[in-house]
Write a protein that holds these residues in place. Structure first.
Motif, short mmCIF file in Angstrom:
data_model
loop_
_atom_site.label_atom_id
_atom_site.label_comp_id
_atom_site.label_asym_id
_atom_site.label_seq_id
_atom_site.Cartn_x
_atom_site.Cartn_y
_atom_site.Cartn_z
N THR A 248 14.66 35.85 30.23
CA THR A 248 15.86 35.81 29.60
C THR A 248 15.51 36.07 28.05
OG1 THR A 248 15.37 33.40 29.26
CG2 THR A 248 16.26 33.76 31.17
N GLU A 249 16.69 35.70 27.24
CA GLU A 249 16.45 35.83 25.83
C GLU A 249 15.93 34.85 25.05
OE1 GLU A 249 17.06 38.82 24.74
OE2 GLU A 249 17.68 39.72 26.56
N ASP A 250 15.56 33.68 25.71
CA ASP A 250 15.34 32.32 24.96
C ASP A 250 14.77 31.38 25.99
OD1 ASP A 250 14.61 30.66 22.75
OD2 ASP A 250 16.45 31.10 22.01
N ARG A 251 14.31 30.50 25.48
CA ARG A 251 13.31 29.55 26.32
C ARG A 251 14.38 28.88 27.31
NH1 ARG A 251 11.46 24.77 21.92
NH2 ARG A 251 13.55 24.51 21.09
N ILE A 252 13.64 28.42 28.39
CA ILE A 252 14.43 27.50 29.39
C ILE A 252 13.81 26.26 29.28
CG2 ILE A 252 14.86 27.41 31.81
CD1 ILE A 252 16.08 29.85 30.62
N ARG A 253 14.67 25.26 29.11
CA ARG A 253 14.42 23.84 29.09
C ARG A 253 14.54 22.94 30.38
NH1 ARG A 253 14.78 21.54 22.81
NH2 ARG A 253 16.18 23.46 22.17
N GLY A 254 15.95 23.51 30.93
CA GLY A 254 16.39 22.48 31.92
C GLY A 254 15.86 22.98 33.36
N GLY A 255 16.15 22.45 34.50
CA GLY A 255 15.59 22.80 35.63
C GLY A 255 16.51 23.76 36.36
N ALA A 256 16.19 24.14 37.65
CA ALA A 256 16.89 24.94 38.40
C ALA A 256 17.72 24.17 39.67
CB ALA A 256 16.14 26.03 38.91
N THR A 257 18.67 24.66 39.86
CA THR A 257 19.55 23.98 40.90
C THR A 257 19.66 25.14 41.96
OG1 THR A 257 20.75 22.88 39.62
CG2 THR A 257 21.64 22.95 41.59
N PHE A 258 19.73 24.80 43.33
CA PHE A 258 19.85 25.81 44.47
C PHE A 258 21.30 25.61 45.12
CE2 PHE A 258 19.38 26.81 48.91
CZ PHE A 258 19.09 27.96 48.99
N GLY A 259 21.68 26.59 45.49
CA GLY A 259 22.85 26.75 46.68
C GLY A 259 23.15 28.22 47.09
N LYS A 260 23.31 28.04 48.31
CA LYS A 260 23.73 29.25 49.21
C LYS A 260 22.89 30.57 48.57
CE LYS A 260 28.26 28.23 50.60
NZ LYS A 260 29.74 28.68 50.70
N ARG A 262 20.70 31.12 46.33
CA ARG A 262 20.75 31.27 44.64
C ARG A 262 20.32 30.25 44.00
NH1 ARG A 262 26.71 34.02 43.44
NH2 ARG A 262 26.54 36.23 44.35
N ILE A 263 19.65 30.42 42.72
CA ILE A 263 19.15 29.49 42.11
C ILE A 263 20.05 29.60 40.82
CG2 ILE A 263 17.17 29.25 42.91
CD1 ILE A 263 15.96 30.37 40.40
N TYR A 264 20.43 28.48 40.20
CA TYR A 264 21.28 28.37 38.86
C TYR A 264 20.36 27.71 37.89
CZ TYR A 264 24.89 29.54 42.09
OH TYR A 264 25.70 30.29 43.23
N ILE A 265 20.18 28.25 36.83
CA ILE A 265 19.43 27.88 35.51
C ILE A 265 19.91 28.51 34.14
CG2 ILE A 265 17.71 29.82 35.80
CD1 ILE A 265 15.67 27.52 35.22
N ALA A 266 19.72 27.81 33.16
CA ALA A 266 20.38 28.09 31.83
C ALA A 266 19.26 27.68 30.80
CB ALA A 266 21.53 27.09 31.75
N GLY A 267 19.80 28.29 29.76
CA GLY A 267 18.55 28.19 28.43
C GLY A 267 19.19 28.26 27.23
N GLY A 290 26.94 27.34 22.73
CA GLY A 290 25.84 26.60 22.31
C GLY A 290 24.58 26.65 23.51
N ASN A 291 23.64 26.19 23.08
CA ASN A 291 22.35 26.37 24.11
C ASN A 291 22.45 25.28 25.17
OD1 ASN A 291 21.07 24.15 23.15
ND2 ASN A 291 20.30 25.46 21.39
N PHE A 292 21.77 25.67 26.26
CA PHE A 292 22.02 24.71 27.55
C PHE A 292 20.29 24.06 27.37
CE2 PHE A 292 25.34 27.77 28.78
CZ PHE A 292 26.19 27.01 29.28
N ARG A 293 20.43 22.67 27.36
CA ARG A 293 19.07 22.09 27.49
C ARG A 293 19.14 21.25 28.68
NH1 ARG A 293 18.40 19.80 21.26
NH2 ARG A 293 19.02 21.75 20.19
N THR A 294 19.94 21.48 29.63
CA THR A 294 20.04 20.73 30.82
C THR A 294 20.05 21.16 32.27
OG1 THR A 294 21.07 18.51 31.85
CG2 THR A 294 22.30 20.41 30.62
N ALA A 308 24.95 21.80 24.49
CA ALA A 308 24.98 21.24 22.93
C ALA A 308 26.13 21.63 22.03
CB ALA A 308 23.50 21.95 22.30
N ASP A 309 27.08 22.43 22.58
CA ASP A 309 28.09 22.51 21.64
C ASP A 309 29.31 21.63 21.96
OD1 ASP A 309 29.28 23.10 24.07
OD2 ASP A 309 29.85 25.06 23.85
N GLY A 310 28.85 20.39 22.65
CA GLY A 310 29.80 19.26 22.93
C GLY A 310 30.86 19.57 24.12
#
Length: 496
Positions: A248-260, A262-267, A290-294, A308-310
């Motif tokens: 990706t383009e920056d660090r990943i802090r949150g965890g991954a989630t799974f469904g059908k 695929r995994i879903y993850i944000a950074g 904003g960035n995703f930390r979760t 983080a953008d509220g």
């Protein structure tokens, strides 16, 4: 005389002919000789089988058996929970919805035992195999007997930990960050995922990457994590070897989630990614302000995540289309919980909110009067949240009315098994169980003003209508509270 001779000759010829006919008839009734092959009946091809001038092709050789795979196909956990343990991972299941439908424990709760963590506990524990597993910010990993509170084993990892472990297949998976004391963090340090024997704490394998903050996700024979080296990793659950990575383009802090499949993850690059769990191929990505930390949550074909953008965002899980956005009044650093078409989340502004999952409309909000940095959990008609004021609040999940509180907590909310609830306080791990009826009556009678006249109750028709709507919205849930769409348990979609 000549006439007599001609007549006699004719009679002899007639007799010979009769004898020949009788001999032929008798021989045609005899069975064929064992040495003579049986005649094969001719088969006339139909026009749809062969053209008039074509001759039949020889029969194809028997099919050879399929080749043996070099690696076994990934296994599939049942019901979305590894080994069906009570609370084996952050968010409880692979969809991370934070909801336990089968848990029937209700407040008020009394303390049963506690364990001093000796340093901050930033994330909730997990519960599996009769143990409560917790990790402190300074790298202490503990296995505590759920019944007695005895510390069965502990490991000093020597590195910062800022995520819940995950339990599967009698193994505990832990994400490790940079070396303690953790302030300031060394962003360039190596990080690890370690696999520990759940019964003893012995290390089984170690996978090295950049700093790893995200809580591990186990699906079948793979462990998924994100890293501060700007990558997402799939790791073999048995060997600890990397299977694939996605940059990706920056660090990943949150965890991954799974469904059908695929995994879903944000950074921190403001992006949410949907990746093939099999090979890491990008299905889609979506950008926020904003960035995703979760960690995202998936339910009923939708992905929900705070930013983080509220804002809280809802995306279509299939194609990444933005569905709605809710302005939470402050950064959202916790993972939402989902129950009966309701999204529960909290903001740094101190607001706990309940949203309609389909539209993002506000159902109710609660002012916690302190920043909410953690993730809510839901069971037995109550939603739980911890605040920066070191307090846990229990609210009625339908109305938002506070019904109980506990004077510890900070970032982690309650998790549960069938008998008790467990809390990572600011530095202490607790086991709590429902108070006895006598204790509950005593609490209600102490320092309480005289009861006000009861407000007029809604009519039966109104009550039935409201309950019917809730029941319809919650249809199709499994015992772990997930829906068939939320955890993809019809098939992991991961093949070797």
């Amino acid at each position: 005389m000549q006439a007599l001779l001609a007549a006699a000759l004719f009679a002899l010829l007639a007799v010979g002919a009769v004898v020949a006919v009788l001999v032929f008839w008798n021989r045609s009734d005899e069975p064929p000789s064992s040495s003579s092959p049986s005649p094969t009946p001719a088969v006339t091809p139909q026009p749809s089988d062969l053209p008039p001038s074509a001759s039949p092709s020889p029969s194809p050789p028997p099919a050879s058996p399929p080749p043996v795979e070099e690696e076994p196909a990934p296994t599939e956990p049942t019901a979305g929970l590894p080994n069906d343990e009570p609370w084996p991972t952050f968010g409880r299941g692979r969809g991370r919805i934070g909801f336990a439908r089968a848990v029937e424990l209700v407040p008020p709760f009394d303390e049963v035992w506690s364990v001093d963590g000796e340093s901050p506990l930033l994330f909730p524990p997990v519960v599996a195999y009769g143990h409560v597993f917790a990790a402190t910010s300074r790298g202490r990993v503990m296995a505590v007997d759920a019944e007695s509170g005895e510390v069965l084993w502990e490991v000093a990892a020597g590195r910062c930990i800022a995520g819940s472990p995950a339990a599967a297949n009698k193994v505990l998976f832990v994400s490790l960050m940079d070396p303690a004391p953790c302030k300031p963090h060394d962003r360039g340090a190596p990080g690890y995922v370690v696999a520990l024997a759940a019964a003893t704490g012995d290390e089984i394998w170690r996978f090295e990457a950049g700093v790893i903050e995200s809580s591990p996700l186990v699906v079948g024979n793979r462990v998924f994590v994100g890293s501060w080296d700007n990558s997402v990793y799939a790791i073999d659950v048995e060997t600890g070897e990397g299977i694939w990575s996605y940059e990706t383009e920056d660090r990943i802090r949150g965890g991954a989630t799974f469904g059908k499949g695929r995994i879903y993850i944000a950074g921190d690059d403001d992006m949410l990614y949907a990746l093939s769990a099999r090979d890491g191929e990008l299905a889609w990505s979506a950008k926020a302000d904003g960035n995703f930390r979760t960690t995202p949550v998936i339910s009923a074909g939708r992905v929900f995540i705070g930013n983080a953008d509220g804002n809280v965002y809802a995306f279509d899980a299939e194609d990444g289309e933005g569905l709605w956005t809710y302005a939470a009044g402050g950064p959202v650093f916790g993972t939402p919980a989902i129950r009966q078409n309701t999204v529960y989340g909290g903001s740094e502004a101190g607001q706990l909110f309940a949203l309609n999952a389909a539209t993002g409309d506000l159902r109710w909000s609660f002012d916690a009067a302190s920043p909410i940095l953690g993730s809510p959990t839901v069971f037995a008609e109550h939603v739980y949240i911890s605040t920066g004021a070191k307090k846990v609040h229990a609210l009625n999940a339908q109305t938002g009315e506070e019904v109980w509180s506990f004077d510890d907590g900070r970032r982690a909310s309650l998790v549960a098994d069938s008998a008790r609830v467990y809390l990572s306080g600011s530095r202490t791990l607790y086991a709590l169980e429902p108070a006895s009826e006598d204790d509950a009556l005593d609490e209600e009678s102490v320092d309480k003003p005289p009861a006000e006249p009861a407000a007029e109750e809604p009519g039966e028709e109104e009550r039935d209508s409201e309950l019917g709507a809730e029941t319809a919205e919650g249809a199709g849930e499994r015992d772990d509270g997930s829906t068939p769409e939320s955890d993809g348990s019809e098939g992991s979609g991961i093949t070797s």
